[in-house]
Design a protein around this motif. Structure first.
Motif, PDB file in Angstrom:
ATOM      1  N   TRP A  35     -50.175 -83.465 -38.509  1.00 38.58           N
ATOM      2  CA  TRP A  35     -49.458 -83.116 -39.730  1.00 38.58           C
ATOM      3  C   TRP A  35     -48.298 -84.064 -40.014  1.00 38.58           C
ATOM      4  CZ3 TRP A  35     -51.481 -79.522 -42.879  1.00 38.58           C
ATOM      5  CH2 TRP A  35     -52.427 -78.654 -42.342  1.00 38.58           C
ATOM      6  N   ALA A  36     -47.698 -84.584 -38.960  1.00 41.73           N
ATOM      7  CA  ALA A  36     -46.547 -85.469 -39.141  1.00 41.73           C
ATOM      8  C   ALA A  36     -46.927 -86.786 -39.795  1.00 41.73           C
ATOM      9  CB  ALA A  36     -45.881 -85.738 -37.788  1.00 41.73           C
ATOM     10  N   ALA A  37     -48.220 -87.098 -39.813  1.00 47.82           N
ATOM     11  CA  ALA A  37     -48.668 -88.356 -40.415  1.00 47.82           C
ATOM     12  C   ALA A  37     -48.918 -88.238 -41.919  1.00 47.82           C
ATOM     13  CB  ALA A  37     -49.936 -88.843 -39.723  1.00 47.82           C
ATOM     14  N   LEU A  38     -48.793 -87.040 -42.451  1.00 49.14           N
ATOM     15  CA  LEU A  38     -49.070 -86.849 -43.880  1.00 49.14           C
ATOM     16  C   LEU A  38     -47.977 -87.477 -44.735  1.00 49.14           C
ATOM     17  CD1 LEU A  38     -50.490 -83.220 -44.164  1.00 49.14           C
ATOM     18  CD2 LEU A  38     -51.651 -85.370 -43.621  1.00 49.14           C
ATOM     19  N   ARG A  39     -48.392 -88.070 -45.838  1.00 48.59           N
ATOM     20  CA  ARG A  39     -47.481 -88.698 -46.785  1.00 48.59           C
ATOM     21  C   ARG A  39     -47.764 -88.147 -48.178  1.00 48.59           C
ATOM     22  NH1 ARG A  39     -45.770 -89.332 -42.558  1.00 48.59           N
ATOM     23  NH2 ARG A  39     -45.218 -91.265 -41.460  1.00 48.59           N
ATOM     24  N   TYR A  40     -46.987 -88.590 -49.139  1.00 49.05           N
ATOM     25  CA  TYR A  40     -47.126 -88.087 -50.504  1.00 49.05           C
ATOM     26  C   TYR A  40     -48.542 -88.265 -51.037  1.00 49.05           C
ATOM     27  CZ  TYR A  40     -46.771 -87.735 -55.554  1.00 49.05           C
ATOM     28  OH  TYR A  40     -46.993 -87.403 -56.868  1.00 49.05           O
ATOM     29  N   LYS A  41     -49.172 -89.385 -50.728  1.00 51.17           N
ATOM     30  CA  LYS A  41     -50.516 -89.629 -51.245  1.00 51.17           C
ATOM     31  C   LYS A  41     -51.512 -88.580 -50.746  1.00 51.17           C
ATOM     32  CE  LYS A  41     -51.657 -92.996 -47.577  1.00 51.17           C
ATOM     33  NZ  LYS A  41     -52.049 -94.401 -47.308  1.00 51.17           N
ATOM     34  N   SER A  64     -47.748 -73.859 -50.415  1.00 51.45           N
ATOM     35  CA  SER A  64     -46.606 -73.290 -49.700  1.00 51.45           C
ATOM     36  C   SER A  64     -46.820 -73.384 -48.196  1.00 51.45           C
ATOM     37  CB  SER A  64     -46.403 -71.830 -50.112  1.00 51.45           C
ATOM     38  OG  SER A  64     -45.366 -71.231 -49.370  1.00 51.45           O
ATOM     39  N   ALA A  65     -48.044 -73.117 -47.749  1.00 50.91           N
ATOM     40  CA  ALA A  65     -48.367 -73.242 -46.327  1.00 50.91           C
ATOM     41  C   ALA A  65     -48.201 -74.684 -45.864  1.00 50.91           C
ATOM     42  CB  ALA A  65     -49.806 -72.773 -46.088  1.00 50.91           C
ATOM     43  N   LEU A  66     -48.635 -75.618 -46.696  1.00 43.68           N
ATOM     44  CA  LEU A  66     -48.521 -77.038 -46.366  1.00 43.68           C
ATOM     45  C   LEU A  66     -47.054 -77.446 -46.212  1.00 43.68           C
ATOM     46  CD1 LEU A  66     -49.574 -79.937 -46.089  1.00 43.68           C
ATOM     47  CD2 LEU A  66     -49.751 -80.039 -48.592  1.00 43.68           C
ATOM     48  N   ARG A  67     -46.215 -77.005 -47.140  1.00 48.12           N
ATOM     49  CA  ARG A  67     -44.788 -77.354 -47.072  1.00 48.12           C
ATOM     50  C   ARG A  67     -44.135 -76.760 -45.829  1.00 48.12           C
ATOM     51  NH1 ARG A  67     -45.108 -75.578 -52.576  1.00 48.12           N
ATOM     52  NH2 ARG A  67     -45.250 -77.323 -54.058  1.00 48.12           N
ATOM     53  N   ALA A  73     -42.441 -79.958 -38.882  1.00 49.88           N
ATOM     54  CA  ALA A  73     -42.536 -81.318 -38.340  1.00 49.88           C
ATOM     55  C   ALA A  73     -41.199 -82.033 -38.463  1.00 49.88           C
ATOM     56  CB  ALA A  73     -43.631 -82.099 -39.075  1.00 49.88           C
ATOM     57  N   LEU A  74     -40.500 -81.799 -39.575  1.00 47.49           N
ATOM     58  CA  LEU A  74     -39.171 -82.394 -39.766  1.00 47.49           C
ATOM     59  C   LEU A  74     -38.183 -81.833 -38.745  1.00 47.49           C
ATOM     60  CD1 LEU A  74     -37.177 -84.082 -41.546  1.00 47.49           C
ATOM     61  CD2 LEU A  74     -36.831 -81.988 -42.891  1.00 47.49           C
ATOM     62  N   ARG A  75     -38.217 -80.542 -38.542  1.00 37.81           N
ATOM     63  CA  ARG A  75     -37.290 -79.913 -37.604  1.00 37.81           C
ATOM     64  C   ARG A  75     -37.525 -80.374 -36.170  1.00 37.81           C
ATOM     65  NH1 ARG A  75     -37.882 -73.811 -40.160  1.00 37.81           N
ATOM     66  NH2 ARG A  75     -36.273 -74.009 -41.770  1.00 37.81           N
ATOM     67  N   LEU A  76     -38.790 -80.648 -35.865  1.00 42.40           N
ATOM     68  CA  LEU A  76     -39.127 -81.117 -34.522  1.00 42.40           C
ATOM     69  C   LEU A  76     -38.864 -82.617 -34.347  1.00 42.40           C
ATOM     70  CD1 LEU A  76     -42.473 -79.150 -34.035  1.00 42.40           C
ATOM     71  CD2 LEU A  76     -40.332 -78.774 -32.795  1.00 42.40           C
ATOM     72  N   ALA A  85     -39.421 -85.605 -47.552  1.00 43.45           N
ATOM     73  CA  ALA A  85     -38.989 -85.317 -48.919  1.00 43.45           C
ATOM     74  C   ALA A  85     -40.025 -85.756 -49.941  1.00 43.45           C
ATOM     75  CB  ALA A  85     -37.651 -85.995 -49.192  1.00 43.45           C
ATOM     76  N   ARG A  86     -40.636 -86.896 -49.696  1.00 42.26           N
ATOM     77  CA  ARG A  86     -41.658 -87.381 -50.630  1.00 42.26           C
ATOM     78  C   ARG A  86     -42.932 -86.548 -50.534  1.00 42.26           C
ATOM     79  NH1 ARG A  86     -40.775 -93.808 -49.202  1.00 42.26           N
ATOM     80  NH2 ARG A  86     -38.934 -94.140 -50.540  1.00 42.26           N
ATOM     81  N   ALA A  87     -43.312 -86.175 -49.321  1.00 43.51           N
ATOM     82  CA  ALA A  87     -44.567 -85.447 -49.118  1.00 43.51           C
ATOM     83  C   ALA A  87     -44.543 -84.058 -49.752  1.00 43.51           C
ATOM     84  CB  ALA A  87     -44.885 -85.339 -47.630  1.00 43.51           C
ATOM     85  N   VAL A  88     -43.378 -83.409 -49.710  1.00 43.68           N
ATOM     86  CA  VAL A  88     -43.301 -82.048 -50.260  1.00 43.68           C
ATOM     87  C   VAL A  88     -42.921 -82.045 -51.735  1.00 43.68           C
ATOM     88  CG1 VAL A  88     -42.716 -81.055 -48.020  1.00 43.68           C
ATOM     89  CG2 VAL A  88     -40.875 -81.745 -49.589  1.00 43.68           C
TER      90      VAL A  88
END
Length: 298
Positions: A35-41, A64-67, A73-76, A85-88
């Motif tokens: 999940w940490a590899a996900l980007r805006y695209k 909402s589940a995705l966000r 992932a950000l907290r970890l 910020a871009r992904a969400v």
């Protein structure tokens, strides 16, 4: 998912599995996707594909589940703040359709209850108790199947809902008119510890095995067909519960607590009182004077 109530986890797991399979051509699921590899695209593509296939409300639930996962992932500290910020930064899909669900009429509820009363087997007594709790306490389908005998107080009608949506506990109450129906079921069930609503086998023997949410759905469909009541869901009992309490003049904060909602806005979305309640509401207003009474005042 561990932060969610047991009843909410299956839906969340299903949503995350859908995203994972969509992004990896079914080679990953929710537990194996990075999940940490996900980007805006990636997130924008998920929104685009889902929007073409599903209703806006469902798409927004999945987003909402995705966000939520990306925030973890950000907290970890396995995802950069800028990438997060871009992904969400994907907007929800606008919902333009009418509100879902409906309110059951008094006549429909009476018909459903009568089909249960006409069934002299333990199944009829159990189903009558099920309808009474759904209609009289406004609990969710996942909450009613999790009730144990120890969660209900026959004298007061108090029902302890444990680990409801969001993991919250709350107390709801049955109206006095419903206590007899539940007591009749308990007289057959017995007072041994275990699930409040149990399975009844083909020999009409009560088996202290907890009903599933799917079993409740089947019971509603079966009794609805017998009573010739148009399609309805367990959640429609909840909508009826909330709408009738509001129509009876109960303040929205009280109804919110009974429904187990976090905000009054959530409660308001369940309001299905219709045009008649609005018509009655404005009759409480008074316009001073009339032409007849104001003669000679010019």
């Amino acid at each position: 998912m561990a932060t969610l109530s047991p009843g909410s986890r299956p839906a969340m797991r299903q949503a995350l599995n859908m995203i994972a399979r969509l992004l990896t051509n079914s080679s990953c699921d929710a537990m194996t996707l990075n999940w940490a590899a996900l980007r805006y695209k990636h997130t924008a593509a998920v929104r685009s594909v889902l929007s073409e296939k599903y209703a806006p409300a469902y798409v927004n639930k999945v987003l909402s589940a995705l966000r939520r996962v990306l925030r973890e992932a950000l907290r970890l500290e396995i995802m950069d703040a800028v990438d997060f910020a871009r992904a969400v930064d994907i907007p929800n899909v606008k919902v333009t359709k009418q509100l879902r669900g409906r309110v059951l009429t008094t006549e429909e509820i009476a018909q459903l209850m009568q089909t249960c009363f006409d069934d002299p087997t333990p199944t009829g007594y159990r189903d009558a108790a099920l309808f009474t709790i759904l209609r009289g306490a406004g609990v969710r389908r996942s909450e009613v199947v999790n009730l144990d005998l120890s969660d209900i107080e026959e004298n007061t009608g108090a029902i302890q809902v444990r680990a409801g949506k969001g993991g919250k506990d709350r107390t709801v109450y049955l109206p006095e008119s419903g206590l007899t129906v539940v007591s009749d079921w308990l007289s057959l069930r017995g007072y041994e510890a275990g699930p409040l609503l149990c399975h009844v086998n083909r020999g009409s023997r009560i088996v202290r095995r907890r009903l599933t949410s799917q079993a409740v759905l089947f019971i509603l469909q079966k009794r609805g067909a017998q009573a010739f009541v148009a399609n309805f869901s367990a959640h429609d009992f909840r909508r009826t519960f909330i709408s009738e309490l509001l129509d009876a003049g109960e303040d929205i904060s009280t109804v919110q607590r009974l429904a187990g909602h976090t905000t009054s806005d959530q409660t308001a979305r369940y309001d299905r009182r219709g045009e008649e309640s609005k018509r009655r509401a404005v009759q409480k207003l008074t316009i001073p004077g009339s032409r007849k009474n104001s003669r000679g005042l010019h």
